[in-house]
Design a protein around this motif. Sequence first.
Motif, PDB file in Angstrom:
ATOM      1  N   GLU A  50       1.020  -1.076   0.144  1.00  0.00           N
ATOM      2  CA  GLU A  50      -0.026  -0.132   0.222  1.00  0.00           C
ATOM      3  C   GLU A  50       0.833   1.460   0.235  1.00  0.00           C
ATOM      4  O   GLU A  50       2.062   1.176   0.528  1.00  0.00           O
ATOM      5  CB  GLU A  50      -0.826   0.064   1.139  1.00  0.00           C
ATOM      6  N   MET A  54      -0.316  -3.191  -7.974  1.00  0.00           N
ATOM      7  CA  MET A  54      -0.635  -1.800  -7.457  1.00  0.00           C
ATOM      8  C   MET A  54      -1.531  -1.288  -8.275  1.00  0.00           C
ATOM      9  O   MET A  54      -1.500  -1.042  -9.229  1.00  0.00           O
ATOM     10  CB  MET A  54       0.474  -0.735  -7.271  1.00  0.00           C
ATOM     11  N   GLU A  55      -2.921  -0.771  -7.342  1.00  0.00           N
ATOM     12  CA  GLU A  55      -3.957  -0.118  -8.197  1.00  0.00           C
ATOM     13  C   GLU A  55      -4.384   1.300  -7.602  1.00  0.00           C
ATOM     14  O   GLU A  55      -4.510   1.327  -6.035  1.00  0.00           O
ATOM     15  CB  GLU A  55      -5.048  -1.049  -8.349  1.00  0.00           C
ATOM     16  N   GLU A  56      -4.554   2.278  -8.309  1.00  0.00           N
ATOM     17  CA  GLU A  56      -4.980   3.522  -7.504  1.00  0.00           C
ATOM     18  C   GLU A  56      -6.743   3.444  -7.280  1.00  0.00           C
ATOM     19  O   GLU A  56      -7.181   3.538  -7.948  1.00  0.00           O
ATOM     20  CB  GLU A  56      -4.788   4.609  -8.660  1.00  0.00           C
ATOM     21  N   ASN A  62      -4.532   9.127  -5.698  1.00  0.00           N
ATOM     22  CA  ASN A  62      -3.216   8.993  -4.995  1.00  0.00           C
ATOM     23  C   ASN A  62      -3.031   7.756  -3.903  1.00  0.00           C
ATOM     24  O   ASN A  62      -2.171   8.240  -2.862  1.00  0.00           O
ATOM     25  CB  ASN A  62      -2.762  10.399  -4.418  1.00  0.00           C
ATOM     26  N   TYR A 122      -2.633   3.899  -3.315  1.00  0.00           N
ATOM     27  CA  TYR A 122      -2.595   2.835  -4.078  1.00  0.00           C
ATOM     28  C   TYR A 122      -2.389   1.417  -3.231  1.00  0.00           C
ATOM     29  O   TYR A 122      -1.804   1.600  -2.144  1.00  0.00           O
ATOM     30  CB  TYR A 122      -1.004   2.838  -4.918  1.00  0.00           C
ATOM     31  N   SER A 134      -2.443  -2.850  -3.268  1.00  0.00           N
ATOM     32  CA  SER A 134      -2.051  -4.062  -3.988  1.00  0.00           C
ATOM     33  C   SER A 134      -2.680  -5.226  -3.244  1.00  0.00           C
ATOM     34  O   SER A 134      -2.278  -5.817  -2.466  1.00  0.00           O
ATOM     35  CB  SER A 134      -0.480  -4.377  -4.041  1.00  0.00           C
TER      36      SER A 134
END
Length: 323
Positions: free
Chosen positions: A230, A303-305, A309, A311, A313
């Motif tokens: 994160e 990792m995804e937003e 801002n 993120y 995973s």
Amino acid sequence: MKENKLVVVEDLKKHFSVAGGSLKAVDGITFDIYEGETFGLVGESGCGKSTAGRTILRLYEPSGGKVNFNGQNIFELKGNDLREIRKDMQMIFQDPYASLDPRMTVEDIVAEPLDIFNVLKGKDRYDRVVELLELVGLSEEHAQRFPHEFSGGQRQRIGIARALALKPKFIICDEPISALDVSIQAQIVNLLKDLQKSLGLTLLFIAHDLSMVRYISDRVGVMYLGQMMELASSEELYGEPLHPYTKALLSAIPVADPDLQKTRQRIELEGDVPSPIDPKPGCRFVDRCPYGDDTCRGKDPQMEEVVPNHYVSCFKVKEINQL
Ligand SMILES: Nc1ncnc2c1ncn2[C@@H]1O[C@H](COP(=O)(O)OP(=O)(O)OP(=O)(O)O)[C@@H](O)[C@H]1O
Ligand SMILES: [Mg+2]
């Protein structure tokens, strides 16, 4: 205000060959550090924080990925270019007892980077040492003494003075306070904060304890077993952690605010951190995660937003947080 990315880390990997296989100390981490920012990197012992720091400075040769510093890919630099860029990147170590040579005077310790790069000599060198000692709250009278004459906090000040000698842009602080008495820790954190402001430094601040990085970091990345779980602003990460691992780390820290304490889910971390040798693909946290199941195995989460801002995973982040 923050727009210039000073350090750009992309899919960084550092694997060690060990008996039994490949130890994936750092296994594909991606993050940026903006100029003037303090980025906190946290995670339990052995998750790869120091290895990541050392590989970013190219004290270790990387196994994969890319690190751009001030627009240059440092893994492609050689000879003089590498030498030049090293002036801009320094490290402060965890153990102020082991990191200072007991046979050297404080003057020679602090001047060591100047000597290595052959930049100042004689009186100029001495004057710079005194200036550096004063910058970290020591004074000229300390210059001819030896490390054993100093307390842990003072030694760490000497280590900081040494790191500042070449006027670097970027400093990696690898658990600079964890070996110190609690009463001294705040002094060193405040010193680093002040220096950062007055000198415009960019810091990567490594710690295993989330409460330590909270007040010094603008943004924080949470690592687990070689991967980033994160990444968000300090405020956001502490106020609204989204990854089950971060929630677990945070729920172990008592908070003074009773309202916040009530809203916190308590997650117990069961079992030990698994072996980093040839880990199976899939979320590294699956076997200790209260939500982990077969959807989390087989391939690595990315990792995804999840919110702007922020993120994360985790295959189940939306479900768990009802987003
Ligand atoms: N030179 C090396 N050779 C083999 N394995 C290593 C080497 N350096 C580190 N490791 C292994 O890599 C993993 C990550 O270690 P690292 O020191 O980076 O963790 P860390 O997060 O800094 O831990 P700590 O909080 O204890 O400092 C560990 O499993 C460690 O045993
Ligand atoms: Mg370490």
